[in-house]
Design a protein around this motif. Structure first.
Motif, PDB file in Angstrom:
ATOM      1  N   ALA A 143      50.521  41.795  39.294  1.00 37.38           N
ATOM      2  CA  ALA A 143      49.743  40.974  40.232  1.00 37.38           C
ATOM      3  C   ALA A 143      48.721  41.809  40.986  1.00 37.38           C
ATOM      4  O   ALA A 143      47.546  41.425  41.098  1.00 37.38           O
ATOM      5  CB  ALA A 143      50.682  40.277  41.222  1.00 37.38           C
ATOM      6  N   THR A 144      49.153  42.962  41.510  1.00 38.25           N
ATOM      7  CA  THR A 144      48.212  43.813  42.240  1.00 38.25           C
ATOM      8  C   THR A 144      47.142  44.361  41.309  1.00 38.25           C
ATOM      9  O   THR A 144      45.986  44.526  41.701  1.00 38.25           O
ATOM     10  CB  THR A 144      48.955  44.980  42.919  1.00 38.25           C
ATOM     11  N   GLY A 145      47.529  44.629  40.058  1.00 38.84           N
ATOM     12  CA  GLY A 145      46.541  45.099  39.081  1.00 38.84           C
ATOM     13  C   GLY A 145      45.480  44.049  38.811  1.00 38.84           C
ATOM     14  O   GLY A 145      44.282  44.367  38.718  1.00 38.84           O
ATOM     15  N   HIS A 146      45.900  42.789  38.686  1.00 39.25           N
ATOM     16  CA  HIS A 146      44.935  41.707  38.450  1.00 39.25           C
ATOM     17  C   HIS A 146      44.007  41.535  39.651  1.00 39.25           C
ATOM     18  O   HIS A 146      42.800  41.308  39.479  1.00 39.25           O
ATOM     19  CB  HIS A 146      45.670  40.399  38.164  1.00 39.25           C
ATOM     20  N   VAL A 147      44.562  41.634  40.855  1.00 35.15           N
ATOM     21  CA  VAL A 147      43.708  41.510  42.049  1.00 35.15           C
ATOM     22  C   VAL A 147      42.690  42.641  42.096  1.00 35.15           C
ATOM     23  O   VAL A 147      41.500  42.419  42.374  1.00 35.15           O
ATOM     24  CB  VAL A 147      44.573  41.511  43.331  1.00 35.15           C
ATOM     25  N   ASP A 148      43.148  43.853  41.808  1.00 36.44           N
ATOM     26  CA  ASP A 148      42.244  44.999  41.853  1.00 36.44           C
ATOM     27  C   ASP A 148      41.193  44.911  40.746  1.00 36.44           C
ATOM     28  O   ASP A 148      40.011  45.217  40.965  1.00 36.44           O
ATOM     29  CB  ASP A 148      43.042  46.290  41.712  1.00 36.44           C
ATOM     30  N   THR A 149      41.600  44.488  39.556  1.00 34.99           N
ATOM     31  CA  THR A 149      40.643  44.324  38.461  1.00 34.99           C
ATOM     32  C   THR A 149      39.632  43.235  38.792  1.00 34.99           C
ATOM     33  O   THR A 149      38.429  43.378  38.502  1.00 34.99           O
ATOM     34  CB  THR A 149      41.381  43.972  37.153  1.00 34.99           C
ATOM     35  N   GLY A 150      40.108  42.160  39.406  1.00 37.40           N
ATOM     36  CA  GLY A 150      39.191  41.098  39.820  1.00 37.40           C
ATOM     37  C   GLY A 150      38.169  41.583  40.827  1.00 37.40           C
ATOM     38  O   GLY A 150      37.026  41.111  40.855  1.00 37.40           O
ATOM     39  N   ARG A 151      38.574  42.540  41.655  1.00 40.06           N
ATOM     40  CA  ARG A 151      37.628  43.100  42.634  1.00 40.06           C
ATOM     41  C   ARG A 151      36.631  44.042  41.960  1.00 40.06           C
ATOM     42  O   ARG A 151      35.430  43.930  42.163  1.00 40.06           O
ATOM     43  CB  ARG A 151      38.395  43.843  43.731  1.00 40.06           C
ATOM     44  N   ARG A 152      37.142  44.976  41.155  1.00 40.10           N
ATOM     45  CA  ARG A 152      36.272  46.012  40.587  1.00 40.10           C
ATOM     46  C   ARG A 152      35.314  45.468  39.531  1.00 40.10           C
ATOM     47  O   ARG A 152      34.123  45.782  39.552  1.00 40.10           O
ATOM     48  CB  ARG A 152      37.119  47.133  39.983  1.00 40.10           C
ATOM     49  N   THR A 153      35.844  44.677  38.611  1.00 39.18           N
ATOM     50  CA  THR A 153      35.015  44.210  37.497  1.00 39.18           C
ATOM     51  C   THR A 153      34.542  42.774  37.676  1.00 39.18           C
ATOM     52  O   THR A 153      33.790  42.280  36.827  1.00 39.18           O
ATOM     53  CB  THR A 153      35.797  44.318  36.174  1.00 39.18           C
ATOM     54  N   GLY A 154      35.004  42.128  38.732  1.00 40.24           N
ATOM     55  CA  GLY A 154      34.594  40.751  38.984  1.00 40.24           C
ATOM     56  C   GLY A 154      33.724  40.618  40.211  1.00 40.24           C
ATOM     57  O   GLY A 154      32.495  40.649  40.137  1.00 40.24           O
ATOM     58  N   SER A 155      34.351  40.507  41.383  1.00 40.91           N
ATOM     59  CA  SER A 155      33.598  40.197  42.594  1.00 40.91           C
ATOM     60  C   SER A 155      32.654  41.315  43.030  1.00 40.91           C
ATOM     61  O   SER A 155      31.564  41.053  43.550  1.00 40.91           O
ATOM     62  CB  SER A 155      34.565  39.858  43.734  1.00 40.91           C
ATOM     63  N   ALA A 156      33.061  42.597  42.842  1.00 36.49           N
ATOM     64  CA  ALA A 156      32.184  43.698  43.256  1.00 36.49           C
ATOM     65  C   ALA A 156      30.912  43.728  42.407  1.00 36.49           C
ATOM     66  O   ALA A 156      29.803  43.852  42.925  1.00 36.49           O
ATOM     67  CB  ALA A 156      32.919  45.029  43.149  1.00 36.49           C
ATOM     68  N   LEU A 157      31.076  43.588  41.079  1.00 39.58           N
ATOM     69  CA  LEU A 157      29.922  43.550  40.187  1.00 39.58           C
ATOM     70  C   LEU A 157      29.116  42.278  40.413  1.00 39.58           C
ATOM     71  O   LEU A 157      27.875  42.283  40.346  1.00 39.58           O
ATOM     72  CB  LEU A 157      30.400  43.632  38.743  1.00 39.58           C
ATOM     73  N   PHE A 158      29.811  41.197  40.706  1.00 36.33           N
ATOM     74  CA  PHE A 158      29.183  39.918  41.032  1.00 36.33           C
ATOM     75  C   PHE A 158      28.231  40.075  42.224  1.00 36.33           C
ATOM     76  O   PHE A 158      27.092  39.612  42.196  1.00 36.33           O
ATOM     77  CB  PHE A 158      30.292  38.903  41.336  1.00 36.33           C
ATOM     78  N   ALA A 159      28.702  40.751  43.277  1.00 38.36           N
ATOM     79  CA  ALA A 159      27.882  40.942  44.478  1.00 38.36           C
ATOM     80  C   ALA A 159      26.666  41.819  44.185  1.00 38.36           C
ATOM     81  O   ALA A 159      25.552  41.538  44.664  1.00 38.36           O
ATOM     82  CB  ALA A 159      28.727  41.558  45.589  1.00 38.36           C
ATOM     83  N   ASP A 160      26.863  42.878  43.395  1.00 35.76           N
ATOM     84  CA  ASP A 160      25.732  43.759  43.062  1.00 35.76           C
ATOM     85  C   ASP A 160      24.682  43.018  42.242  1.00 35.76           C
ATOM     86  O   ASP A 160      23.473  43.163  42.466  1.00 35.76           O
ATOM     87  CB  ASP A 160      26.234  44.977  42.282  1.00 35.76           C
ATOM     88  N   LEU A 161      25.133  42.240  41.272  1.00 38.03           N
ATOM     89  CA  LEU A 161      24.201  41.477  40.443  1.00 38.03           C
ATOM     90  C   LEU A 161      23.470  40.417  41.264  1.00 38.03           C
ATOM     91  O   LEU A 161      22.281  40.158  41.047  1.00 38.03           O
ATOM     92  CB  LEU A 161      24.967  40.813  39.296  1.00 38.03           C
TER      93      LEU A 161
END
Length: 441
Positions: free
Chosen positions: A255-273
């Motif tokens: 669960a924590t891995g999915h949250v962290d992956t969602g942040r690093r490769t999802g929302s963080a990249l989402f915000a930069d784009l």
């Protein structure tokens, strides 16, 4: 007297019974039960806490970030589209008009959804709601000025350009800064929630190990007192504890891995784009406003260069797009964003050709090039960059949603991994020691 009192206590019947083998077994059984219950309760509380954070991410922080981006992007695109529409004399093309209206409708809808979502958000200063209400008040003012500019433009009066500059000034001076602050505020809140949701509950793991050690210790005690190598009940309880520790560790780790992956490769990249897309949209608006100004658009061209410096870097080798490429962790992400820099450079080269025509006094040719859809037109280059950024944003947003959903599954598994084994531990411990206690009666 001080020596006599402990001696009297030690001779009390209850104390004497407690010091016998069955009395010690009862005490140890109660301690094991209490420790197992503590492990289960603390574990469930930890899981529930993380479930609440993930639910906050999925239902409040995440959607608010998306709505904030919709507001930010739609307003930026409306500004760019309104400026591009004014390049045509009199009546703008139906496609540009519809795009502008769609942007305004999308921004209005996103504002309404975001205001509804802020009712569930934790914002002590209520800053998000303040920004949203300010945007809701200012947006009709902006559209009113644009419609006034459009009316003058349809009459081919130069006053239309002045009103458009006023509308663009309102957009860039009030609306876009508020939308940017809102987007930054919500993405920061989302990142903070994700970081807290990705913390591993060390206390739960340690309590599990303590319970495991206690069961081993009691098993050794029973073996020495009863001369029986294995107590079936305690053995089952020990095995169930090991299963629970492993199960919960894997489930919570997942669960924590999915949250962290969602942040690093999802929302963080989402915000930069999203930041890159807004920079490109503002540069696009500058490109059109400089042409509308007919030789008096130096400030718009300067602002265009500022936006492109941020997008590509002053050396055209860094900037936001390069940062996005560097932050992409896996091959898929790198492939996704690798072409963005080259596309932006190609658009800038087309822009330079447009500016060359205008600076040479060939304004009509420059406007024709700006409105055309051939390969040399800046509108073609920008459209490709905007479409590629939009596709990348959609992919990263979907990834964030998927990873958050997977985290919920891990937390559900963790609950099961706590409740079922702990029930087995409780029953097996009591049954295992009760049989030994009964032998002394």
């Amino acid at each position: 007297m001080s020596v006599e009192l402990p001696t009297r206590i030690a001779t009390l019947p209850a104390v004497r019974r407690a010091r016998t083998t069955p009395g010690l077994l009862v005490t140890l059984t109660a301690a094991l039960v209490a420790l197992a219950v503590l492990f289960g309760v603390v574990g469930l509380l930890a899981v529930q806490q993380r479930a609440a954070r993930v639910d906050q991410i999925r239902t409040v922080s995440g959607p608010l970030s998306v709505h904030a981006l919709d507001v930010y992007r739609s307003l930026s695109d409306a500004d760019a589209t309104a400026a591009a529409a004014f390049l045509s004399k009199g009546v703008e093309t139906p496609a540009l008009r519809q795009r502008y209206l769609d942007d305004i409708a999308r921004a209005s809808s996103a504002l309404a959804l975001a205001l509804r979502a802020t009712d569930d958000a934790t914002d002590p200063n209520n800053r998000s709601e303040t920004l949203l209400r300010s945007l809701a008040v200012q947006l009709p003012v902006y559209t009113g000025v644009v419609e006034t500019a459009r009316a003058y433009n349809r009459q081919r009066l130069p006053l239309g350009g002045a009103y458009l500059q006023e509308a663009s000034g309102l957009m860039r001076g009030t609306l876009l800064p508020a939308a940017q602050e809102l987007f930054t505020l919500e993405t920061d809140r989302l990142a903070a929630a994700q970081r807290s949701g990705a913390d591993f509950p060390v206390l739960v793991f340690l309590l599990g190990l303590v319970l495991f050690g206690a069961l081993i210790g009691v098993q050794v005690f029973v073996t020495r007192r009863t001369n029986r190598l294995v107590n079936p009940g305690l053995a089952v309880a020990t095995l169930a504890t090991v299963v629970s520790i492993v199960w919960v560790t894997v489930a919570l780790g997942s669960a924590t891995g999915h949250v962290d992956t969602g942040r690093r490769t999802g929302s963080a990249l989402f915000a930069d784009l999203a930041e890159a897309r807004v920079l490109a949209l503002q540069a696009r608006a500058d490109e059109s406003l400089a042409l509308i100004a007919r030789g008096d658009g130096a400030s718009d061209e300067d602002h265009y260069q500022v936006m492109m410096d941020q997008l590509l870097g002053e050396d055209r080798q860094s900037g936001v797009l390069r940062e996005i490429t560097d932050r992409a962790r896996d091959t898929g992400d790198r492939d996704l964003v690798a072409g963005l820099t080259e596309t932006a450079r190609a658009w800038e080269a087309q822009h330079d050709g447009l500016r060359l025509l205008d600076d040479q006094g060939r304004h009509a040719e420059a406007v024709t090039l700006a409105l055309s859809d051939n390969a040399e037109s800046p509108s073609t280059g920008f459209a490709k960059l905007d479409a590629d950024l939009g596709k990348a944003i959609e992919i990263t947003g979907d990834r964030f949603a998927r990873e958050s959903g997977d985290a919920v599954g891990g937390l559900t598994s963790a609950r099961i991994g706590l409740v079922l084994p702990i029930l087995i531990v409780l029953v097996a411990t009591v049954l295992g020691t009760r049989a030994r206690i009964g032998e002394y009666r």
